[in-house]
Motif scaffolding. Structure first.
Motif, PDB file in Angstrom:
ATOM      1  N   ALA A  32       0.822  -1.216   0.000  1.00  0.00           N
ATOM      2  CA  ALA A  32       0.000   0.000   0.000  1.00  0.00           C
ATOM      3  C   ALA A  32       0.855   1.265   0.000  1.00  0.00           C
ATOM      4  N   VAL A  33       1.783   1.374   0.919  1.00  0.00           N
ATOM      5  CA  VAL A  33       2.610   2.585   1.020  1.00  0.00           C
ATOM      6  C   VAL A  33       3.575   2.711  -0.165  1.00  0.00           C
ATOM      7  N   PRO A  34       4.311   1.670  -0.550  1.00  0.00           N
ATOM      8  CA  PRO A  34       5.186   1.832  -1.719  1.00  0.00           C
ATOM      9  C   PRO A  34       4.437   2.191  -2.999  1.00  0.00           C
ATOM     10  N   ALA A  35       3.263   1.617  -3.202  1.00  0.00           N
ATOM     11  CA  ALA A  35       2.486   1.952  -4.400  1.00  0.00           C
ATOM     12  C   ALA A  35       2.004   3.398  -4.350  1.00  0.00           C
ATOM     13  N   PHE A  36       1.607   3.862  -3.167  1.00  0.00           N
ATOM     14  CA  PHE A  36       1.153   5.248  -3.021  1.00  0.00           C
ATOM     15  C   PHE A  36       2.299   6.226  -3.265  1.00  0.00           C
ATOM     16  N   VAL A  37       3.465   5.931  -2.721  1.00  0.00           N
ATOM     17  CA  VAL A  37       4.619   6.816  -2.899  1.00  0.00           C
ATOM     18  C   VAL A  37       5.039   6.863  -4.371  1.00  0.00           C
ATOM     19  N   SER A  38       5.073   5.735  -5.035  1.00  0.00           N
ATOM     20  CA  SER A  38       5.468   5.744  -6.441  1.00  0.00           C
ATOM     21  C   SER A  38       4.433   6.463  -7.306  1.00  0.00           C
ATOM     22  N   THR A  39       3.155   6.317  -6.970  1.00  0.00           N
ATOM     23  CA  THR A  39       2.113   7.036  -7.692  1.00  0.00           C
ATOM     24  C   THR A  39       2.266   8.542  -7.516  1.00  0.00           C
ATOM     25  N   MET A  85      -2.795   7.517 -13.333  1.00  0.00           N
ATOM     26  CA  MET A  85      -2.028   6.965 -12.210  1.00  0.00           C
ATOM     27  C   MET A  85      -2.870   6.898 -10.934  1.00  0.00           C
ATOM     28  N   LEU A  86      -3.614   7.954 -10.657  1.00  0.00           N
ATOM     29  CA  LEU A  86      -4.463   7.954  -9.461  1.00  0.00           C
ATOM     30  C   LEU A  86      -5.594   6.935  -9.578  1.00  0.00           C
ATOM     31  N   ALA A  87      -6.165   6.812 -10.769  1.00  0.00           N
ATOM     32  CA  ALA A  87      -7.211   5.803 -10.978  1.00  0.00           C
ATOM     33  C   ALA A  87      -6.635   4.400 -10.836  1.00  0.00           C
ATOM     34  N   SER A  88      -5.419   4.187 -11.327  1.00  0.00           N
ATOM     35  CA  SER A  88      -4.775   2.888 -11.193  1.00  0.00           C
ATOM     36  C   SER A  88      -4.522   2.545  -9.727  1.00  0.00           C
ATOM     37  N   TYR A  89      -4.119   3.540  -8.946  1.00  0.00           N
ATOM     38  CA  TYR A  89      -3.905   3.295  -7.515  1.00  0.00           C
ATOM     39  C   TYR A  89      -5.224   2.935  -6.835  1.00  0.00           C
ATOM     40  N   MET A  90      -6.271   3.668  -7.138  1.00  0.00           N
ATOM     41  CA  MET A  90      -7.572   3.369  -6.530  1.00  0.00           C
ATOM     42  C   MET A  90      -8.070   1.989  -6.955  1.00  0.00           C
ATOM     43  N   TRP A  91      -7.824   1.635  -8.200  1.00  0.00           N
ATOM     44  CA  TRP A  91      -8.200   0.315  -8.703  1.00  0.00           C
ATOM     45  C   TRP A  91      -7.464  -0.783  -7.921  1.00  0.00           C
ATOM     46  N   SER A  92      -6.170  -0.565  -7.683  1.00  0.00           N
ATOM     47  CA  SER A  92      -5.378  -1.580  -6.983  1.00  0.00           C
ATOM     48  C   SER A  92      -5.771  -1.695  -5.516  1.00  0.00           C
ATOM     49  N   PRO A 146      -8.177  -6.526  -5.030  1.00  0.00           N
ATOM     50  CA  PRO A 146      -8.395  -7.506  -3.961  1.00  0.00           C
ATOM     51  C   PRO A 146      -9.756  -8.209  -4.051  1.00  0.00           C
ATOM     52  N   THR A 147     -10.769  -7.462  -4.475  1.00  0.00           N
ATOM     53  CA  THR A 147     -12.101  -8.068  -4.606  1.00  0.00           C
ATOM     54  C   THR A 147     -12.106  -9.138  -5.687  1.00  0.00           C
ATOM     55  N   LEU A 148     -11.541  -8.820  -6.837  1.00  0.00           N
ATOM     56  CA  LEU A 148     -11.475  -9.812  -7.911  1.00  0.00           C
ATOM     57  C   LEU A 148     -10.577 -10.983  -7.545  1.00  0.00           C
ATOM     58  N   ALA A 149      -9.508 -10.705  -6.822  1.00  0.00           N
ATOM     59  CA  ALA A 149      -8.624 -11.790  -6.394  1.00  0.00           C
ATOM     60  C   ALA A 149      -9.365 -12.764  -5.494  1.00  0.00           C
TER      61      ALA A 149
END
Length: 116
Positions: free
Chosen positions: A28-35, A67-74, A79-82
């Motif tokens: 969560a945090v690494p993906a947010f920082v990179s975004t 990028m922001l939409a991709s973060y929200m999607w992830s 997780p829901t689809l997984a």
């Protein structure tokens, strides 16, 4: 990135729900920082003037929004689809016995799986 981390947690022998929760939490945090880093790079584009502003500001907006939409999607949909798609995964339990849970894709995946 999140899907690979969920798969890694499943390979460690965790249950599906716990693997999904742990996999999502760990990135969560690494993906947010990179975004944010990618979006911050495009901030100077908004200070351009003239023709360059009309050419590059839409690009900056599109990339930042994507990028922001991709973060929200992830954070939400992945997780829901997984949870639905991985419920049919066949994996080895710690005792060595194969387990198979009913899920969304067993009829589809049984035809695609190669028998060795």
């Amino acid at each position: 990135m999140e899907i690979e981390n969920i798969n890694r947690n499943l390979a460690m022998g965790k249950e599906t729900v716990q693997a999904i929760l742990d996999g999502a939490q760990q990135i969560a945090v690494p993906a947010f920082v990179s975004t944010l880093c990618i979006c911050i790079v495009f901030i100077p584009m908004f200070f351009l003037s003239g023709v360059a502003k009309f050419l590059f500001v839409p690009l900056a907006e599109a990339v930042s929004f994507a990028m922001l939409a991709s973060y929200m999607w992830s954070r939400t949909i992945v997780p829901t689809l997984a949870m639905y798609l991985l419920s049919s995964v066949r994996r080895v339990s710690p005792r060595g016995a194969h387990r198979r849970k009913d899920g969304l894709l067993p009829p589809l995946s049984t035809g695609l799986r190669a028998e060795f």
